[in-house]
Design an enzyme around this catalytic site. Structure first.
Site, PDB file in Angstrom:
ATOM      1  N   PHE A   1       1.723  -3.588   3.898  1.00  0.00           N
ATOM      2  CA  PHE A   1       1.987  -4.933   4.432  1.00  0.00           C
ATOM      3  C   PHE A   1       3.478  -5.249   4.345  1.00  0.00           C
ATOM      4  O   PHE A   1       4.170  -4.831   3.420  1.00  0.00           O
ATOM      5  CB  PHE A   1       1.207  -5.984   3.626  1.00  0.00           C
ATOM      6  CG  PHE A   1      -0.249  -6.122   4.013  1.00  0.00           C
ATOM      7  CD1 PHE A   1      -0.720  -5.691   5.242  1.00  0.00           C
ATOM      8  CD2 PHE A   1      -1.150  -6.725   3.135  1.00  0.00           C
ATOM      9  CE1 PHE A   1      -2.050  -5.843   5.593  1.00  0.00           C
ATOM     10  CE2 PHE A   1      -2.491  -6.878   3.477  1.00  0.00           C
ATOM     11  CZ  PHE A   1      -2.937  -6.443   4.706  1.00  0.00           C
TER      12      PHE A   1
ATOM     13  N   HIS B   1      -9.536   3.026   0.943  1.00  0.00           N
ATOM     14  CA  HIS B   1      -8.103   2.779   0.815  1.00  0.00           C
ATOM     15  C   HIS B   1      -7.766   2.429  -0.636  1.00  0.00           C
ATOM     16  O   HIS B   1      -8.142   1.368  -1.127  1.00  0.00           O
ATOM     17  CB  HIS B   1      -7.701   1.653   1.761  1.00  0.00           C
ATOM     18  CG  HIS B   1      -6.223   1.462   1.871  1.00  0.00           C
ATOM     19  ND1 HIS B   1      -5.314   2.270   1.203  1.00  0.00           N
ATOM     20  CD2 HIS B   1      -5.487   0.556   2.565  1.00  0.00           C
ATOM     21  CE1 HIS B   1      -4.096   1.857   1.488  1.00  0.00           C
ATOM     22  NE2 HIS B   1      -4.168   0.829   2.309  1.00  0.00           N
TER      23      HIS B   1
ATOM     24  N   HIS C   1      -1.514   8.221   6.396  1.00  0.00           N
ATOM     25  CA  HIS C   1      -1.835   6.961   5.724  1.00  0.00           C
ATOM     26  C   HIS C   1      -3.170   6.428   6.235  1.00  0.00           C
ATOM     27  O   HIS C   1      -3.930   5.832   5.463  1.00  0.00           O
ATOM     28  CB  HIS C   1      -0.725   5.935   5.983  1.00  0.00           C
ATOM     29  CG  HIS C   1      -1.031   4.579   5.444  1.00  0.00           C
ATOM     30  ND1 HIS C   1      -1.060   4.316   4.090  1.00  0.00           N
ATOM     31  CD2 HIS C   1      -1.378   3.408   6.049  1.00  0.00           C
ATOM     32  CE1 HIS C   1      -1.388   3.049   3.893  1.00  0.00           C
ATOM     33  NE2 HIS C   1      -1.580   2.472   5.056  1.00  0.00           N
TER      34      HIS C   1
ATOM     35  N   PHE D   1       2.024   3.533   4.170  1.00  0.00           N
ATOM     36  CA  PHE D   1       2.595   2.333   4.789  1.00  0.00           C
ATOM     37  C   PHE D   1       1.954   1.094   4.155  1.00  0.00           C
ATOM     38  O   PHE D   1       0.839   1.174   3.622  1.00  0.00           O
ATOM     39  CB  PHE D   1       2.324   2.315   6.295  1.00  0.00           C
ATOM     40  CG  PHE D   1       2.685   3.614   7.009  1.00  0.00           C
ATOM     41  CD1 PHE D   1       3.800   4.354   6.641  1.00  0.00           C
ATOM     42  CD2 PHE D   1       1.896   4.079   8.059  1.00  0.00           C
ATOM     43  CE1 PHE D   1       4.120   5.538   7.299  1.00  0.00           C
ATOM     44  CE2 PHE D   1       2.210   5.267   8.724  1.00  0.00           C
ATOM     45  CZ  PHE D   1       3.326   6.003   8.350  1.00  0.00           C
TER      46      PHE D   1
ATOM     47  N   LYS E   1      -8.531   9.102   2.986  1.00  0.00           N
ATOM     48  CA  LYS E   1      -9.208   7.801   2.852  1.00  0.00           C
ATOM     49  C   LYS E   1     -10.606   7.841   3.481  1.00  0.00           C
ATOM     50  O   LYS E   1     -11.419   6.952   3.242  1.00  0.00           O
ATOM     51  CB  LYS E   1      -8.360   6.702   3.485  1.00  0.00           C
ATOM     52  CG  LYS E   1      -7.043   6.452   2.732  1.00  0.00           C
ATOM     53  CD  LYS E   1      -6.247   5.322   3.333  1.00  0.00           C
ATOM     54  CE  LYS E   1      -4.951   5.077   2.573  1.00  0.00           C
ATOM     55  NZ  LYS E   1      -3.853   5.998   2.941  1.00  0.00           N
TER      56      LYS E   1
ATOM     57  N   CYS F   1       0.810  -1.224   0.000  1.00  0.00           N
ATOM     58  CA  CYS F   1       0.000   0.000   0.000  1.00  0.00           C
ATOM     59  C   CYS F   1       0.840   1.268   0.000  1.00  0.00           C
ATOM     60  O   CYS F   1       0.301   2.374   0.068  1.00  0.00           O
ATOM     61  CB  CYS F   1      -0.976  -0.023   1.171  1.00  0.00           C
ATOM     62  SG  CYS F   1      -2.161  -1.369   1.000  1.00  0.00           S
TER      63      CYS F   1
END
Lengths: 406, 81
Positions: free
Chosen positions: A394, A335, A300, A392, A330, A163
């Site tokens: 995974f 997202h 984020h 940020f 967001k 992401c």
């Protein structure tokens, strides 16, 4: 070499609008792009919430033999990139004669893979899959398609950083220009919205299930947030050395003055505080700016319980007593994942150029960490000349960009 | 199926897939030029013919086919195999 890196063009295809003007207006009005899609429930999704985005019709713009290799998100990326190049006053003649590169964020292309496997299982013959599938299904599908369609001759690759992909693409591109290895690069991020791409994400209970009130579902930093809402589309920025932009007489919109990055070295899905802090501090160090000059932080924050909490801690730790407005766009877009780092630079740019900060929708009650930040639930009309944007992903990948108005 | 019966169906399917006007498909026209086929889109044309007539076509077989007439003859031969 230590070239200054500037943004000379932007283009976007998002649930907030399919061009810069419409997106600016949606941001100004605090309009949510989130809907409930019942088709997802038929596929067994926990959550039928998604951003609403219509597929552009490229028939008549691109030939059949060009379109057949482009996956869903590539269509969005084509639209965004065509607009961004036009915005930057770059035409096909310029692209033919110069080494313009592409670094685009993308981290999946699931629909083509799923459809190919369906055909293979049913027909037991790979030639029935068709010629487009291999090109549509690779992670690098967006950069490979755009590089051919726009005759790009510089660096050509996809950045897959979960992401944070779109943000890393811009950051890495800025380094290549800073070091004098490229004069101009098409950077951005694209995200598919089809259900095949995110069924597995829904399956780990990451999505909000506030289905009875879709526009209230994405509520970053709010005490009662219950997960993210998946979105998508594409966003493109044209980045370029200051000298190249001046030489071309191009519109110089802003300067990318800092790129920070880090890895958490921790859990695959649970973010921590230390990694993001190091990313923010690196961006500030690289930019060489006074932290007091940062007038807006585009967080984020995706509306997940742990993610928002830890980002709030990281921002509070880095900014201390300073209280720039912090919002997560967001709350309006959901997202946008691989696209988010790029689209959020554009959202922030539109705010900076038009003297406002879009509301952090649905921020009704803070939790103990978000209470330490200055998070406006309503639009703030103010001028600022520098913003910081976090992304940020995974695996604990972090990216931070600092952009200054010019 | 007789040639006269399948020709319009083949022409329709190819015109639709490769986005050309049906009038451009004439018996003596070059297939690759008319449909703008390269090595990749040729794969899609073969798949269309295979699906339509439930036949299997090898790469070297289709290489002999130059015009639409050649294609119609080729299909007729395949049907009668």
């Amino acid at each position: 070499m230590n070239n200054r890196v500037v943004i000379t063009g932007m283009g976007i295809y998002s649930c907030l609008g399919y061009n810069l003007d419409d997106v600016r207006q949606s941001l100004f009005d605090g309009k949510s792009g989130i809907i409930f899609n019942p088709e997802r429930k038929e596929l067994g999704f926990r959550s039928g919430l998604t951003a609403k985005i219509d597929m552009p019709d490229l028939k008549g713009i691109l030939s059949r033999n060009q379109r057949v290799y482009i996956p869903e998100q590539g269509n969005y990326a084509y639209m965004a990139t065509a607009d961004a190049l036009k915005n930057a006053m770059i035409d096909m003649d310029y692209l033919e004669d110069h080494e313009v590169g592409i670094l685009y964020g993308n981290d999946s292309s699931a629909e083509a893979v799923v459809k190919s496997v369906d055909i293979m299982r049913e027909k037991k013959e790979t030639t029935k899959i068709g010629s487009g599938a291999i090109f549509q299904s690779m992670n690098s599908t967006v950069s490979m398609n755009l590089a051919c369609l726009f005759k790009l001759k510089g660096i050509n690759m996809t950045v897959s950083g979960a992401c944070a992909s779109g943000s890393h693409a811009i950051g890495l591109g800025s380094l290549l220009i800073k070091w004098g290895l490229q004069d101009c690069i098409v950077c951005g991020g694209a995200q598919e919205v089809n259900p095949y791409s995110i069924g597995s994400f829904d399956g780990i209970s990451a999505f909000s299930t506030r289905e009875n009130d879709p526009t209230k579902a994405s509520r970053p930093f709010d005490r009662d947030r219950d997960g993210l809402v998946p979105g998508g589309g594409a966003a493109t920025v044209i980045i370029e050395s200051y000298d190249s932009a001046v030489k071309r007489g191009a519109p110089i919109l802003a300067e990318i003055c800092g790129y920070g990055f880090s890895s958490n070295g921790d859990h695959i899905s649970v973010p921590n505080v230390d990694g993001p802090v190091r990313s923010l501090e690196m961006a500030l160090r690289e930019a060489g700016v006074n932290i007091r000059d940062i007038g807006y932080v585009n967080a984020h924050a995706t509306s997940t319980p742990v993610g928002d909490k830890n980002e709030a801690k990281a921002i509070a730790q880095v900014f201390g007593d300073l209280k720039p407005e912090v919002t997560s766009t967001k709350s309006m877009t959901g997202h946008e994942m691989w696209m988010a780092g790029a689209s959020e630079v554009i959202y922030s740019m539109l705010m900076m150029k038009n003297h406002f900060i879009a509301p952090n929708l649905n921020f009704e009650n803070p939790d103990e960490d978000s209470a330490k930040l200055n998070i406006p639930e309503k639009r703030v009309d103010k001028h600022f000349d520098m913003f910081l944007s976090n992304s940020f992903g995974f695996g604990g990948t972090n990216s931070t960009l600092i952009v200054r108005n010019l | 199926m007789k040639k006269e019966e399948f020709i319009p169906k083949v022409n329709d399917a190819l015109a639709q897939e490769f986005e050309v006007e049906i009038e451009e498909i004439t018996p003596d026209a070059d297939i690759k030029e008319t449909l703008d086929l390269d090595s990749l889109s040729l794969v899609d044309m073969v798949a269309i013919i295979e699906d339509m007539f439930e036949v299997s076509i090898k790469n070297q077989e289709i290489a002999q086919v130059k015009t639409f007439n050649d294609l119609y003859d080729f299909i007729e031969g395949k049907i009668n195999e």
